[in-house]
Design a protein around this motif. Structure first.
Motif, short mmCIF file in Angstrom:
data_model
loop_
_atom_site.label_atom_id
_atom_site.label_comp_id
_atom_site.label_asym_id
_atom_site.label_seq_id
_atom_site.Cartn_x
_atom_site.Cartn_y
_atom_site.Cartn_z
N VAL A 256 -4.67 -127.95 -39.44
CA VAL A 256 -3.33 -128.22 -38.90
C VAL A 256 -2.45 -128.91 -39.95
O VAL A 256 -2.81 -129.95 -40.49
CB VAL A 256 -3.43 -129.09 -37.64
CG1 VAL A 256 -2.03 -129.42 -37.11
CG2 VAL A 256 -4.25 -128.41 -36.57
N THR A 260 3.13 -128.28 -37.71
CA THR A 260 2.47 -127.69 -36.54
C THR A 260 1.90 -128.78 -35.64
O THR A 260 2.03 -128.72 -34.41
CB THR A 260 1.33 -126.75 -36.98
OG1 THR A 260 1.87 -125.71 -37.81
CG2 THR A 260 0.62 -126.13 -35.79
N SER A 263 4.63 -130.61 -33.76
CA SER A 263 5.18 -129.71 -32.75
C SER A 263 4.24 -129.59 -31.55
O SER A 263 4.68 -129.61 -30.39
CB SER A 263 5.42 -128.33 -33.37
OG SER A 263 5.86 -127.40 -32.39
N ASN A 264 2.93 -129.47 -31.83
CA ASN A 264 1.96 -129.39 -30.74
C ASN A 264 1.95 -130.65 -29.89
O ASN A 264 1.78 -130.60 -28.67
CB ASN A 264 0.56 -129.13 -31.30
CG ASN A 264 0.39 -127.71 -31.82
OD1 ASN A 264 1.18 -126.83 -31.50
ND2 ASN A 264 -0.65 -127.50 -32.62
#
Length: 430
Positions: A256, A260, A263-264
């Motif tokens: 990751v 990302t 954002s997750n």
């Protein structure tokens, strides 16, 4: 007798000349009564730190016309080079930007210009929140704020409440929370593990003290007083594989990237996210910044009670009154007045809003109404035990091996004992 025009003019000029001399003398006497405070500041005209410093000095002199601030403002390597040059030449400032570590403190310490500043701290400063840097009670400067915390866990409290969970206070509760997250189709904990440094700075830095019971363990390892192959360090590394086995973190965390991962977290795919305090803010989290809670890494198996809740941070630098500045009573009083102005509640709030500090060191600090909740959350981090950040001490091949190896542990390619041996070998070869 009537005086001639010529005589009258001569007399007039004499009076004017005498008046000018008198006024000039009076002006010089007034100026000589002013206290000159020499300060070596940090920043430049192009950054917020320098602009803030200049603004404060200008405002201070406007409010204190009996004090003149004579300052030099330098940034980055120019500051360090000039500090060495000035001290070597005996050109010592009364107040200087400094710290207590090798980079920010050694020059001043070796010159004998660091003195205990706690007697000079403003009345509203909580000296107990400033660490005993040398183990002697000597606190040679006043930090801008608390540590720049690195091992911070952001928790999506809205999501936690939605799934019916609670913040874990024991490792068993942490494992149960992971099971609850899985049942709801989300991950319990993650980070931007593709950045290898994250495993050292943002994860392991907060775990080593928990298993060794020593906030300064990494410093002692670099000094050769303990070894990376010692059981406490091996146990710390094994926390990563235990997390994977118990479903707290996924092996995929090593893939990751930061964009990302964040954002997750914002989109509710992760309940918790590990990052430095700088990673959690209104611009990064959007609406989530209003409900996020910031905590240390939850309890880990085998954690020592004295280091429960430890959070790693690098202490910020700040300003200290030098030995020279403290030697003249008038200068000392002016310096103390400037320090109180520079570190005032209003300026502390401004630094929090600007992101310059993460936690204030003011007694019973209360965030003002309207402050972004996420910023106010950062102010709570100072309540936890502070420990050292790995890469503030460990460098080179040993640190690189540690960071890459922790990724391998999470991915199931290496054990804690194997990595410990690799790090010790790399360290011995440096």
């Amino acid at each position: 007798m009537k005086l001639s025009k010529k005589v009258m003019l001569v007399a007039l000029f004499a009076i004017i000349a005498f008046s000018m001399v008198f006024v000039g003398c009076s002006k010089k006497e007034a100026e000589s009564e002013k206290v000159v405070l020499n300060i070596m500041g940090y920043g430049d005209n192009a950054n917020a730190e320098g602009v803030t410093f200049k603004r404060i000095c200008d405002e201070f002199m406007a409010e204190n016309p009996d004090i003149v601030i004579n300052y030099e403002l330098l940034y980055d390597e120019a500051y360090h080079q000039k500090a060495v040059a000035r001290l070597a030449a005996g050109d010592v400032p009364d107040v200087a930007y400094m710290g207590a570590d090798a980079r920010w403190g050694t020059t001043w310490q070796e010159a004998g210009q660091q003195v205990d500043n706690t007697p000079f701290y403003p009345a509203d400063i909580d000296a107990s929140l400033v660490p005993d840097f040398f183990g002697t009670g000597n606190k040679p400067y006043l930090p801008l704020g608390g540590s720049n915390y690195c091992t911070v866990v952001g928790v999506n409290m809205e999501l936690l409440n939605k799934i019916g969970g609670k913040l874990p206070t024991t490792y068993a509760e942490f494992v149960e929370l992971a099971k609850l997250c899985k049942a709801n189709g989300i991950e319990c904990l993650s980070t931007h593990g593709a950045d290898s440094w994250v495993w050292g700075s943002c994860v392991m830095s907060g775990i080593i003290p928990r298993l060794t019971g020593d906030a300064k363990w990494i410093e002692k390892a670099v000094q050769g007083k303990v070894k990376f192959t010692d059981q406490g360090f091996v146990d710390s590394l094994n926390v990563l594989s235990t997390w994977v086995k118990d479903g707290i973190i996924s092996k995929d965390a090593v893939l990751v990237d930061n964009g990302t991962g964040l954002s997750n977290f914002v989109n509710g795919k992760y309940l918790m996210y590990i990052d430095g305090q700088w990673g959690f803010g209104e611009t990064n989290l959007g609406e989530l910044s209003k409900t996020v809670k910031l905590i240390p890494i939850p309890q880990v198996p085998g954690e020592k009670a004295n280091m429960a809740g430890a959070i790693a941070g690098a202490w910020q630098v700040g300003y200290g009154i030098t030995k020279k500045g403290a030697s003249d009573p008038k200068v000392l009083e002016a310096a103390k007045k400037w320090m109180a102005y520079f570190f005032s509640y209003e300026e502390t709030v401004q630094r929090l809003n600007d992101g310059a500090i993460s936690a204030p060191i003011i007694k019973n600090f209360k965030a003002p109404a309207g402050m972004d909740p996420c910023i106010a959350e950062k102010a709570t981090l100072g309540a936890y035990p502070s420990c050292y950040v790995i890469d503030s001490y460990l460098t080179g091949a040993a640190n690189d091996a540690l960071n890459a190896g922790m990724q391998d542990i999470v991915a199931g390619k290496m054990t804690g004992a194997e990595l410990a041996a690799v790090v010790q070998k790399a360290f011995d070869a440096q």
